[in-house]
Design a protein around this motif. Structure first.
Motif, PDB file in Angstrom:
ATOM      1  N   ILE A 166       0.976  -1.115  -0.067  1.00 60.33           N
ATOM      2  CA  ILE A 166      -0.006   0.196   0.017  1.00 60.33           C
ATOM      3  C   ILE A 166       0.905   1.119  -0.013  1.00 60.33           C
ATOM      4  N   VAL A 167       0.513   2.328  -0.800  1.00 56.45           N
ATOM      5  CA  VAL A 167       1.337   3.455  -0.938  1.00 56.45           C
ATOM      6  C   VAL A 167       0.000   4.623  -1.055  1.00 56.45           C
ATOM      7  N   TYR A 168       0.488   5.675  -0.340  1.00 54.04           N
ATOM      8  CA  TYR A 168      -0.386   7.020  -0.330  1.00 54.04           C
ATOM      9  C   TYR A 168       0.373   7.855  -1.432  1.00 54.04           C
ATOM     10  N   LEU A 169      -0.436   8.366  -2.360  1.00 51.89           N
ATOM     11  CA  LEU A 169      -0.143   9.221  -3.546  1.00 51.89           C
ATOM     12  C   LEU A 169      -1.029  10.761  -3.359  1.00 51.89           C
ATOM     13  N   THR A 170      -0.332  11.726  -3.051  1.00 52.33           N
ATOM     14  CA  THR A 170      -1.125  12.993  -2.777  1.00 52.33           C
ATOM     15  C   THR A 170      -0.768  13.863  -3.520  1.00 52.33           C
ATOM     16  N   ALA A 171      -1.735  14.727  -4.104  1.00 56.13           N
ATOM     17  CA  ALA A 171      -1.306  15.816  -5.043  1.00 56.13           C
ATOM     18  C   ALA A 171      -1.272  17.110  -4.140  1.00 56.13           C
ATOM     19  N   MET A 172       0.059  17.299  -3.461  1.00 57.61           N
ATOM     20  CA  MET A 172       0.056  18.201  -2.498  1.00 57.61           C
ATOM     21  C   MET A 172       1.416  18.858  -2.720  1.00 57.61           C
ATOM     22  N   PRO A 173       1.882  20.124  -2.662  1.00 56.48           N
ATOM     23  CA  PRO A 173       3.383  20.331  -2.552  1.00 56.48           C
ATOM     24  C   PRO A 173       4.395  19.528  -1.512  1.00 56.48           C
ATOM     25  N   PRO A 174       5.278  19.078  -2.083  1.00 57.15           N
ATOM     26  CA  PRO A 174       6.312  18.345  -1.303  1.00 57.15           C
ATOM     27  C   PRO A 174       6.834  19.000  -0.172  1.00 57.15           C
ATOM     28  N   ARG A 175       6.785  20.219   0.042  1.00 55.27           N
ATOM     29  CA  ARG A 175       7.112  20.985   1.286  1.00 55.27           C
ATOM     30  C   ARG A 175       6.209  20.600   2.428  1.00 55.27           C
ATOM     31  N   HIS A 176       4.962  20.101   2.250  1.00 56.18           N
ATOM     32  CA  HIS A 176       4.118  19.755   3.091  1.00 56.18           C
ATOM     33  C   HIS A 176       4.253  18.288   3.640  1.00 56.18           C
ATOM     34  N   HIS A 177       5.143  17.497   2.896  1.00 58.57           N
ATOM     35  CA  HIS A 177       5.331  15.919   3.417  1.00 58.57           C
ATOM     36  C   HIS A 177       5.507  15.668   4.791  1.00 58.57           C
ATOM     37  N   ALA A 178       6.263  16.381   5.574  1.00 59.24           N
ATOM     38  CA  ALA A 178       6.668  15.811   6.752  1.00 59.24           C
ATOM     39  C   ALA A 178       5.404  16.134   7.818  1.00 59.24           C
ATOM     40  N   ARG A 179       4.616  17.262   7.299  1.00 59.16           N
ATOM     41  CA  ARG A 179       3.559  17.245   8.495  1.00 59.16           C
ATOM     42  C   ARG A 179       2.416  16.168   8.021  1.00 59.16           C
ATOM     43  N   ARG A 180       2.469  15.820   6.587  1.00 64.39           N
ATOM     44  CA  ARG A 180       1.300  14.932   6.306  1.00 64.39           C
ATOM     45  C   ARG A 180       1.611  13.683   6.790  1.00 64.39           C
ATOM     46  N   ARG A 181       2.999  13.235   6.739  1.00 63.98           N
ATOM     47  CA  ARG A 181       3.463  11.943   7.028  1.00 63.98           C
ATOM     48  C   ARG A 181       3.089  11.870   8.747  1.00 63.98           C
ATOM     49  N   ALA A 182       3.367  12.719   9.173  1.00 69.01           N
ATOM     50  CA  ALA A 182       3.161  12.667  10.944  1.00 69.01           C
ATOM     51  C   ALA A 182       1.553  12.447  11.150  1.00 69.01           C
ATOM     52  N   LEU A 183       0.893  13.129  10.441  1.00 70.37           N
ATOM     53  CA  LEU A 183      -0.460  12.992  10.434  1.00 70.37           C
ATOM     54  C   LEU A 183      -1.109  11.643  10.311  1.00 70.37           C
ATOM     55  N   LEU A 184      -0.583  11.033   9.109  1.00 65.26           N
ATOM     56  CA  LEU A 184      -0.968   9.612   8.755  1.00 65.26           C
ATOM     57  C   LEU A 184      -0.528   8.794   9.726  1.00 65.26           C
ATOM     58  N   ASP A 185       0.758   9.012  10.306  1.00 65.20           N
ATOM     59  CA  ASP A 185       1.212   7.951  11.364  1.00 65.20           C
ATOM     60  C   ASP A 185       0.196   8.016  12.538  1.00 65.20           C
ATOM     61  N   ARG A 186      -0.046   9.394  12.964  1.00 66.05           N
ATOM     62  CA  ARG A 186      -0.911   9.387  14.209  1.00 66.05           C
ATOM     63  C   ARG A 186      -2.271   8.831  14.196  1.00 66.05           C
ATOM     64  N   HIS A 187      -2.653   8.891  12.965  1.00 63.44           N
ATOM     65  CA  HIS A 187      -4.073   7.967  12.654  1.00 63.44           C
ATOM     66  C   HIS A 187      -3.966   6.673  12.327  1.00 63.44           C
ATOM     67  N   GLY A 188      -2.745   6.068  12.275  1.00 67.05           N
ATOM     68  CA  GLY A 188      -2.691   4.490  11.945  1.00 67.05           C
ATOM     69  C   GLY A 188      -2.699   4.255  10.503  1.00 67.05           C
ATOM     70  N   PHE A 189      -1.809   4.914   9.769  1.00 72.78           N
ATOM     71  CA  PHE A 189      -1.835   4.727   8.333  1.00 72.78           C
ATOM     72  C   PHE A 189      -0.214   4.883   8.316  1.00 72.78           C
ATOM     73  N   PRO A 190       0.468   3.712   8.523  1.00 74.37           N
ATOM     74  CA  PRO A 190       1.972   3.610   8.567  1.00 74.37           C
ATOM     75  C   PRO A 190       2.582   3.415   6.889  1.00 74.37           C
ATOM     76  N   HIS A 191       2.008   3.235   5.892  1.00 67.75           N
ATOM     77  CA  HIS A 191       2.516   3.013   4.778  1.00 67.75           C
ATOM     78  C   HIS A 191       3.118   4.277   4.075  1.00 67.75           C
ATOM     79  N   PRO A 192       3.932   3.951   3.224  1.00 62.96           N
ATOM     80  CA  PRO A 192       4.840   5.118   2.482  1.00 62.96           C
ATOM     81  C   PRO A 192       3.952   6.006   2.070  1.00 62.96           C
TER      82      PRO A 192
END
Length: 221
Positions: free
Chosen positions: A107-133
């Motif tokens: 499983i991989v998440y593919l989001t149309a978002m400026p890459p500069r926001h990657h770290a914040r969204r990565r942390a949000l996914l982890d917090r909600h139990g979505f650990p995939h790349p």
């Protein structure tokens, strides 16, 4: 993207297992409802008169529509604090965990978002139990999918997204992919343009899981 996340993506690209590619906004995480709440906090409102942002965001006190530059600024401000607003879409976390365990998929998440926001969204996914790349890109999604399957172009692919242009892009890259349209915010569904040929609309994550199971079963026959 951190070196560790890049390594996770590279390992995933080298896998031969079936690949489930999930959009994030309106698929894994709610977007429209939180963005509406965000606009309300800034004295604006989103009216769902058509399937677009430009022309549908209004200043509440005057009723005047916000211009394109203002909407872009709101989106940037929202992404700078989206981890305070967005929550998982109904059934997403549990269903993905079940699909992964039952079918042995990647499983991989593919989001149309400026890459500069990657770290914040990565942390949000982890917090909600979505650990995939996760991949954040402003390029066409088909290009990212091509990178993910470059080592094994015949691996089974299922792509889940809410926007027709993203399905067009991916199906041009992987014509035999299972393309599923899913949107968390139901009132907007009726305003969508027609889905491209080959895209199947599903009403829930439970229905998406059934479609993926059927697709993988047919490939195994």
């Amino acid at each position: 993207m951190t070196p560790a996340e890049r390594n996770r993506i590279e390992a995933l690209a080298r896998s031969e297992r079936p690949l489930i590619i999930c959009d994030i906004d309106e698929v894994v995480l709610e977007f429209v409802s939180p963005f509406m709440a965000f606009l309300e906090s800034h004295d604006h409102e989103l009216r769902t008169d058509s399937f677009q942002l430009t022309g549908n965001v209004y200043f509440k006190k005057t009723g005047e529509p916000a211009d394109k530059a203002t909407i872009s600024e709101f989106l940037e401000r929202f992404f700078n604090e989206h981890d305070s607003w967005q929550k998982p879409a109904e059934g997403a976390r549990e269903t993905l965990a079940t699909i992964e365990a039952k079918h042995g998929v990647d499983i991989v998440y593919l989001t149309a978002m400026p890459p500069r926001h990657h770290a914040r969204r990565r942390a949000l996914l982890d917090r909600h139990g979505f650990p995939h790349p996760m991949i954040a890109t402003e390029e066409a999604k088909g290009a990212a999918v091509a990178t993910l399957i470059r080592h094994h172009p015949r691996r089974p692919v299922a792509f889940i997204d809410d926007l027709p242009p993203n399905h067009v892009s991916v199906l041009e890259t992987v014509p035999d992919a299972l393309a599923l349209h899913l949107m968390a915010y139901r009132p907007l569904r009726a305003l969508l343009p027609p889905m491209p040929k080959g895209v199947r609309t599903v009403e829930s994550w439970a229905e998406a899981a059934e479609a993926i199971a059927e697709h993988l079963s047919n490939l195994a026959c």
